[in-house]
Design an enzyme around this catalytic site. Structure first.
Site, PDB file in Angstrom:
ATOM      1  N   HIS A 158      -2.012 -20.719  -0.900  1.00 26.59           N
ATOM      2  CA  HIS A 158      -0.824 -19.919  -0.635  1.00 26.59           C
ATOM      3  C   HIS A 158      -0.033 -19.595  -1.894  1.00 26.59           C
ATOM      4  CE1 HIS A 158      -1.715 -20.816   3.527  1.00 26.59           C
ATOM      5  NE2 HIS A 158      -0.696 -20.064   3.931  1.00 26.59           N
TER       6      HIS A 158
ATOM      7  N   LEU B  68      11.165   1.213   7.185  1.00 25.25           N
ATOM      8  CA  LEU B  68      10.533   1.692   5.967  1.00 25.25           C
ATOM      9  C   LEU B  68      11.118   3.053   5.634  1.00 25.25           C
ATOM     10  CD1 LEU B  68       8.277   1.292   3.822  1.00 25.25           C
ATOM     11  CD2 LEU B  68       6.820   2.688   5.300  1.00 25.25           C
TER      12      LEU B  68
ATOM     13  N   ARG C  72      -8.693 -19.509  -2.160  1.00 21.80           N
ATOM     14  CA  ARG C  72      -7.622 -19.462  -1.176  1.00 21.80           C
ATOM     15  C   ARG C  72      -6.599 -20.572  -1.421  1.00 21.80           C
ATOM     16  NH1 ARG C  72      -7.182 -17.280   4.233  1.00 21.80           N
ATOM     17  NH2 ARG C  72      -5.493 -18.358   5.313  1.00 21.80           N
TER      18      ARG C  72
ATOM     19  N   ARG D  29       8.273   4.281  -4.372  1.00 21.11           N
ATOM     20  CA  ARG D  29       8.244   3.304  -3.276  1.00 21.11           C
ATOM     21  C   ARG D  29       7.166   2.249  -3.509  1.00 21.11           C
ATOM     22  NH1 ARG D  29       7.403   5.393   2.839  1.00 21.11           N
ATOM     23  NH2 ARG D  29       5.334   5.852   2.001  1.00 21.11           N
TER      24      ARG D  29
ATOM     25  N   TYR E  60       0.842  -1.193   0.000  1.00 22.48           N
ATOM     26  CA  TYR E  60       0.000   0.000   0.000  1.00 22.48           C
ATOM     27  C   TYR E  60       0.874   1.239   0.000  1.00 22.48           C
ATOM     28  CZ  TYR E  60       0.788   1.089   4.987  1.00 22.48           C
ATOM     29  OH  TYR E  60       1.354   1.450   6.184  1.00 22.48           O
TER      30      TYR E  60
ATOM     31  N   GLU F  90      12.593   2.565  14.296  1.00 24.78           N
ATOM     32  CA  GLU F  90      11.668   3.621  13.871  1.00 24.78           C
ATOM     33  C   GLU F  90      10.428   3.544  14.745  1.00 24.78           C
ATOM     34  OE1 GLU F  90      10.357   2.937   9.852  1.00 24.78           O
ATOM     35  OE2 GLU F  90      10.345   0.756  10.127  1.00 24.78           O
TER      36      GLU F  90
ATOM     37  N   LYS G 288       6.517  -1.849   1.995  1.00 27.10           N
ATOM     38  CA  LYS G 288       5.313  -1.269   2.609  1.00 27.10           C
ATOM     39  C   LYS G 288       4.162  -2.257   2.431  1.00 27.10           C
ATOM     40  CE  LYS G 288       3.069   3.249   3.175  1.00 27.10           C
ATOM     41  NZ  LYS G 288       3.483   3.457   4.571  1.00 27.10           N
TER      42      LYS G 288
END
Length: 518
Positions: A339, A439, A337, A289, A270, A415, A383
């Site tokens: 993996h 990040l 579903r 990014r 995101y 961070e 992210k």
């Protein structure tokens, strides 16, 4: 800055220019702010189009006095830019309009067309004196160009540009610019023949040329699926807005499939963008990014950068929010579903909402932070949608009465749970290096640039909790909070004097300036 300047030939319309200090509008204050932001975007578009500027110069030098380059030329330019197109859609013609009631003879327009064609071959120039156009639809004589334009069939087409004698781009938009930038087709409220709008919309093929264009009122035979239309009554009260895989939706609409991998696995990335005056701040750095994070987890983002910009532009415009927060999420798609990676397209969603304001006094007084173990995975530079350790750390900070959790791994501060952390010692800024343990914040990039600009040392070197406590000052940054000083550490005492320091204040003052620059 911007102004609504009433020219003698504009006939009481709004000639929006870039020459003064305010932006006039018939709408309320938020509407005026939004219109001013759209005007800035239009002028930015014009300034970055050498071909347009050359054509405006030709109109000024070879066209009628005070003439405007109008209609499809300007509308198409904006729609092409909002669709992220590198090349312009071919023009049917280049409409030049002017107002001369002393000579309302159609034959007088032909020499202007010939002069423009000789100076700029390759365009089909159409010059029209608006002083003679009122009988076509049974109107009273027009007062000027803007009065005539206000009767044109579509609001988005009623826009014009010209170049002043001192090379300033001026814009005229009697219905404003919101429909143009929202890519909404709406009939002019002053057009006497309502069927003309529908006929033109059907014949022009606008939806085929520009797929993001939509009908504003939900009517008209131009093929917009009913479920994709936004009704004016809904739109008028709309602030927050969503987008999912080609559709703009209200946030109340149920749109998430059960087998969406972001929902089931957190399988996605995101990005967060803060919008200032209609512009996402440091947009390209955020997109860098986003694509880097997607590459690292092997997700292909279907829209290219230009298309993403166009979608974000429309999201901002449709929402009416001159200032807001955009969250963008890309997942591996919708599939049963399993993996293993499915062979399905990725999924793109966005939301825009009003800013989440900081509590009063936060930046002026500083905040308390909680030291907390960094229990995240080893790829924090991605992210990712997987934020459970961050959430637990943030909740621990909230329950301790703190603003943020500052994370500690192997005896070193990494961070915050949703921010980057810094200390200041002897006038130098120090923060954790941009490794896979943090990040790389976009606000962090801004801080580094500002520090370099102001001659403040910016040292990328990890530090421990004791060094943090012994610092002269400390602060946090993120795109959402900008910069917030740290006054103290929960249960350990103040940092420095326990109040914001001069370096943090100077950095944030410059950061705030940059958010206002375009």
């Amino acid at each position: 800055m911007l102004n609504a300047d009433h020219d003698s030939d504009a006939g009481g319309g709004r000639s929006l220019t870039n020459r003064s200090d305010a932006c006039e509008s018939e709408r309320n204050a938020p509407g005026r702010d939004a219109e001013a932001a759209l005007l800035r975007r239009l002028l930015d578009f014009a300034a970055s189009e050498p071909e347009l500027l050359a054509d405006l110069r030709q109109v000024r030098e070879h066209g009628p006095p005070g003439a405007w380059l109008a209609a499809g030329y300007v509308r198409n330019l904006v729609w092409d830019r909002l669709h992220g197109r590198a090349e312009r859609t071919p023009l049917d013609d280049a409409d030049v309009v002017y107002f001369d009631p002393a000579c309302p003879d159609e034959a007088a327009e032909k020499p202007w067309e010939q002069a423009l064609a000789a100076a700029r071959p390759g365009l089909r120039w159409s010059v029209k004196n608006q002083a003679r156009m009122h009988p076509i639809n049974g109107d009273e004589p027009f007062a000027g160009v803007a009065d005539a334009m206000s009767r044109w069939p579509e609001t988005a087409t009623a826009v014009a540009l010209r170049l002043s004698s001192d090379d300033q781009v001026e814009a005229l938009a009697p219905h404003g610019l919101s429909d143009l930038f929202a890519m909404k087709l709406r009939p002019s409220p002053l057009q006497r023949d309502p069927s003309l709008f529908a006929r033109r919309a059907a014949a022009k093929g606008w939806l085929e040329r520009w797929p993001l264009v939509r009908l504003a009122d939900g009517s008209g035979p131009i093929g917009v699926p009913q479920e994709e239309r936004i009704h004016p009554k809904e739109e008028a009260s709309m602030t927050s807005l969503g987008y999912i895989n080609g559709r703009f939706v209200s946030l109340e609409e149920l749109v998430l499939p059960i087998e969406e991998r972001g929902h089931q696995f957190g399988d996605g990335v995101y990005e967060f963008f803060r919008v200032y005056e209609g512009h996402p701040f440091m947009l390209e750095e955020h997109l860098d990014r986003l694509y880097r994070s997607a590459d690292l987890i092997r997700i292909d983002i279907a829209p290219d950068r230009g298309e993403l910009r166009a979608i974000m532009d429309e999201l901002v415009t449709r929402s009416g929010l001159a200032s807001g927060d955009i969250y963008l999420q890309v997942t591996r798609g919708v599939a049963p579903r399993n993996h293993a990676f499915p062979s399905v397209p990725s999924s793109l969603t966005m939301t825009i909402k009003p800013w989440r304001e900081l509590a009063p006094g936060v930046r002026e007084q500083g905040v308390q932070v909680l030291l907390h173990p960094d229990e995240r995975w080893l790829n924090c530079h991605i992210k990712s949608l997987n934020l459970l350790p961050n959430i637990l750390a943030k909740q621990a900070a909230v329950e301790a009465g703190c603003f943020e959790a500052v994370l500690v791994r192997d005896g070193l501060v990494t961070e915050g749970s949703s921010s980057n952390a810094y200390l200041v010692r002897d006038g130098a800024i120090r923060t954790h290096p941009a490794t896979n343990h943090i990040l790389g914040g976009i606000a962090r990039i801004a801080v580094r640039r500002i520090a370099e600009e102001q001659g403040i040392p910016f040292i990328e070197e990890a530090f421990g909790p004791e060094e943090l406590l012994a610092a002269d000052e400390a602060f946090l940054t993120s795109s959402g909070i900008e910069l917030v000083p740290i006054a103290g550490v929960h249960g350990r005492g103040p940092i420095g004097p326990g109040s914001p320091g001069p370096v943090a204040r100077a950095i944030h003052a410059r950061y705030a300036e940059l958010t206002r620059q375009r």
